[in-house]
Design a protein around this motif. Structure first.
Motif, PDB file in Angstrom:
ATOM      1  N   HIS A  80      -5.613  -0.391  -3.285  1.00  0.00           N
ATOM      2  CA  HIS A  80      -5.615  -0.298  -1.814  1.00  0.00           C
ATOM      3  C   HIS A  80      -6.702  -1.180  -1.235  1.00  0.00           C
ATOM      4  N   GLN A  81      -7.878  -1.155  -1.855  1.00  0.00           N
ATOM      5  CA  GLN A  81      -8.998  -1.940  -1.332  1.00  0.00           C
ATOM      6  C   GLN A  81      -8.710  -3.438  -1.403  1.00  0.00           C
ATOM      7  N   ILE A  82      -8.057  -3.848  -2.487  1.00  0.00           N
ATOM      8  CA  ILE A  82      -7.721  -5.275  -2.637  1.00  0.00           C
ATOM      9  C   ILE A  82      -6.742  -5.681  -1.534  1.00  0.00           C
ATOM     10  N   LEU A  83      -5.712  -4.875  -1.336  1.00  0.00           N
ATOM     11  CA  LEU A  83      -4.714  -5.202  -0.303  1.00  0.00           C
ATOM     12  C   LEU A  83      -5.337  -5.177   1.092  1.00  0.00           C
ATOM     13  N   MET A  84      -6.247  -4.240   1.331  1.00  0.00           N
ATOM     14  CA  MET A  84      -6.916  -4.174   2.632  1.00  0.00           C
ATOM     15  C   MET A  84      -7.766  -5.420   2.849  1.00  0.00           C
ATOM     16  N   THR A  85      -8.431  -5.879   1.809  1.00  0.00           N
ATOM     17  CA  THR A  85      -9.279  -7.074   1.910  1.00  0.00           C
ATOM     18  C   THR A  85      -8.411  -8.287   2.248  1.00  0.00           C
ATOM     19  N   LEU A  86      -7.273  -8.414   1.557  1.00  0.00           N
ATOM     20  CA  LEU A  86      -6.357  -9.539   1.833  1.00  0.00           C
ATOM     21  C   LEU A  86      -5.870  -9.476   3.275  1.00  0.00           C
ATOM     22  N   ASP A  87      -5.590  -8.253   3.757  1.00  0.00           N
ATOM     23  CA  ASP A  87      -5.127  -8.062   5.136  1.00  0.00           C
ATOM     24  C   ASP A  87      -6.184  -8.543   6.127  1.00  0.00           C
ATOM     25  N   ILE A  88      -7.440  -8.205   5.829  1.00  0.00           N
ATOM     26  CA  ILE A  88      -8.538  -8.626   6.718  1.00  0.00           C
ATOM     27  C   ILE A  88      -8.634 -10.147   6.728  1.00  0.00           C
ATOM     28  N   ILE A  89      -8.566 -10.756   5.538  1.00  0.00           N
ATOM     29  CA  ILE A  89      -8.707 -12.219   5.428  1.00  0.00           C
ATOM     30  C   ILE A  89      -7.591 -12.913   6.204  1.00  0.00           C
ATOM     31  N   PHE A  90      -6.350 -12.466   5.974  1.00  0.00           N
ATOM     32  CA  PHE A  90      -5.229 -13.114   6.681  1.00  0.00           C
ATOM     33  C   PHE A  90      -5.315 -12.845   8.180  1.00  0.00           C
ATOM     34  N   GLY A  91      -5.819 -11.675   8.562  1.00  0.00           N
ATOM     35  CA  GLY A  91      -5.983 -11.355   9.981  1.00  0.00           C
ATOM     36  C   GLY A  91      -6.940 -12.309  10.668  1.00  0.00           C
ATOM     37  N   ARG A 135       0.842  -1.208   0.000  1.00  0.00           N
ATOM     38  CA  ARG A 135       0.000   0.000   0.000  1.00  0.00           C
ATOM     39  C   ARG A 135       0.875   1.256   0.000  1.00  0.00           C
ATOM     40  N   VAL A 136       2.009   1.160   0.675  1.00  0.00           N
ATOM     41  CA  VAL A 136       2.948   2.311   0.663  1.00  0.00           C
ATOM     42  C   VAL A 136       3.414   2.560  -0.773  1.00  0.00           C
TER      43      VAL A 136
END
Lengths: 190, 348
Positions: free
Chosen positions: B264-275, B253-254
């Protein structure tokens, strides 16, 4: 001679300043005094602010400091309107914060003082409020049995918003507050 | 001037200063915090008192009785202080100005307590106690609402009585922003919009996640030389991996910077899933609390429940954090558009 009771001594409300009365007088009742004191406070709250602004407005850009302002109010109202001195400063601070007045420090007789004067916005608000107050008192004359004579040669009160307009300022065509064309209205009223 | 100085003998001055101190003590906290405004106010009242004394004594030296008379005409310290608390438009014990913040506070606290109750409900159901779980959920939500409402209402009634307004909680930056808006003639209804993509925060998040993840993955720092259970080592390694993935996603995202909001939205979604993978990891520890390292040193049965509870709370926060992150992901584009519109208002 009936006993005379002393109460109060130059305090905020009119009834509190009554120093002598007969024992069977109405104001000897604590409940009556409390009720009327409360009522007087309510009436005086708004009027005090207007009186303060009226004095400050008269001083123009020179301004006036707190103590002198207080003395002038007492003088002009022949000691009828007496403010509790310490509580005047919160009112001044609030007016300053609202942008109605502004203060500047000056040294007078060796002492630094805050001199208060009206802002441009403050003058507009003041004219509007004075117009409203004047027309209100005029409208109440028949109900309250008071006589009100408006200085019609000096001031005109906008029929739309009651804004007080100084006719001594040349070429005033529109009301500053609502934009009404007052020249035509003045011609018709003449 | 000289006569005034004669009135200002030490006893008279002490009396006046005591009165001013009494006023200062009664003033609301928001005014006491503004030192220069406070000093201005007290100086002005003090000057007024000396003017009054001069009037009473006609310029002659003042006795203490005359000083007391002058002070009596000022009014009681309570009365003066009360005028400064007379701020805000009364609504229902809480002023109109503080009302929106009060409602917001209630919503936030109630939401947090609701989520914690729901997490507790899920675990109770998982344990097979459905009836109790439902009852506990309902009573928990009710109690949470009552207690939080009571506490927050008390706080805001107190603030209203002291004359606090929302502007008293503004930071210097917010005040400066408001001044700028005023100068530019922008109405007060315009709320400041912040950039939802904060590169600084993303860099910090990325670096800390990568470092923490690396430490968990390698267990390279073990100052107490604890011997970990193999299962717990696996738990740490999986957690470390999730942190590293999160760090990489943040770094991605940086690199995107202010471009490609969809990216950004795709990376945020992946972050949520892995979280969310922290949930099964947490469940492993809850079901096997003995693998937690302290059991190698202290063998106390009661700690089982503590560890299990701790990880239940941890999972609660993971769920809550995921919900918040999901909301931020969904609203990213609209917030960014509002931010750009707000920024353009100042540049035009």
């Amino acid at each position: 001679m009936k006993n005379i009771v002393w109460i109060g001594n130059g305090e905020y409300c009119m009834i509190k300043r009554v120093k002598t009365f007969l024992p069977d007088a109405t104001i000897n009742s604590a409940e009556y005094r409390a009720y009327t004191e409360n009522f007087e406070s309510e009436i005086l709250r708004g009027i005090s602010t207007l009186a303060i602004l009226s004095i400050i407005q008269k001083t123009g850009s020179e301004g006036i400091y707190g103590y002198a302002l207080l003395k002038q109010i007492e003088q002009e109202t022949r000691n009828i309107l007496i403010l509790e001195e310490g509580t005047m400063y919160p009112i001044l601070k609030k007016l300053e914060k609202d942008g109605i007045i502004e203060s500047k420090k000056q040294v007078y007789e060796g002492r630094p003082r805050n001199y208060y004067s009206m802002t441009t916005q403050g003058n507009r608000v003041y004219n509007h409020l004075m117009g409203f107050f004047t027309k209100l008192v005029e409208s109440l004359k028949s109900i309250m049995g008071i006589d009100v004579i408006l200085p019609e040669k000096s001031f005109f009160y906008c029929p739309n918003c009651a804004n007080k307009i100084d006719l001594r300022i040349k070429e005033v065509r529109f009301c500053e507050a609502c934009g009404l064309n007052i020249q035509d209205i003045q011609k018709i009223s003449k | 001037m000289e006569e005034t100085k004669m009135s200002q003998n030490s006893e008279n001055v002490k009396y006046v200063k005591t009165y001013l101190k009494q006023i200062e003590e009664k003033l609301p906290e928001w005014l006491k915090e503004k030192k220069s405004e406070l000093n201005d106010l007290l100086d002005e009242i003090e000057q007024h008192i000396w003017d009054k004394i001069e009037e009473i004594t006609q310029g002659q030296p003042a006795s203490l009785i005359e000083v007391q008379k002058a002070i009596a005409s000022m009014g009681s310290p309570e009365k003066i202080a009360n005028e400064y608390k007379r701020r805000g438009t009364p609504k229902v014990y809480i002023t109109q100005e503080l009302w929106p913040i009060y409602l917001k506070g209630l919503k936030i606290i109630f939401s947090i307590l609701l989520i914690l109750n729901i997490v507790g409900f899920i675990f109770s159901v998982a344990d097979g106690e459905v009836g109790d779980a439902i009852w506990n959920l309902l009573s928990g939500v009710f109690n949470a609402f009552v207690i939080s409402s009571f506490i927050i209402t008390l706080i805001f009634v107190g603030l209203s009585m002291e004359g606090y307004l929302p502007e008293d909680f503004e930071t210097k930056e917010e005040k400066a922003e408001k001044e700028t808006q005023k100068k530019l003639g922008i109405g007060e209804s315009i709320k400041k919009e912040e950039n939802p993509i904060k590169i600084g925060e993303l860099i910090f998040g990325s670096v800390s996640a990568l470092i923490f993840g690396f430490l968990l993955l390698t267990q390279s720092i073990n100052p107490f030389e604890i011997v970990f259970d193999p299962q717990f080592i696996a738990v740490m390694q999986y957690s470390g991996l999730i942190f590293i993935i999160s760090g990489v996603l943040h770094f991605g995202r940086v690199l995107l910077g202010q471009k490609s909001l969809s990216g950004h939205q795709i990376l945020m979604t992946l972050d949520i899933i892995f979280g969310l993978f922290f949930i099964p990891i947490g469940l492993i520890v809850i079901n096997n609390p003995e693998i937690f390292p302290f059991f190698n040193v202290i063998d106390i049965q009661e700690i089982y429940n503590g560890v299990a509870l701790g990880f239940k709370i941890f999972i609660g926060f993971v769920i809550f954090g995921s919900v918040v992150a999901f909301y931020e992901m969904v609203t990213l584009k609209s917030k960014h558009a509002r931010y750009l519109a707000y920024k353009n208002m100042f540049n035009s």
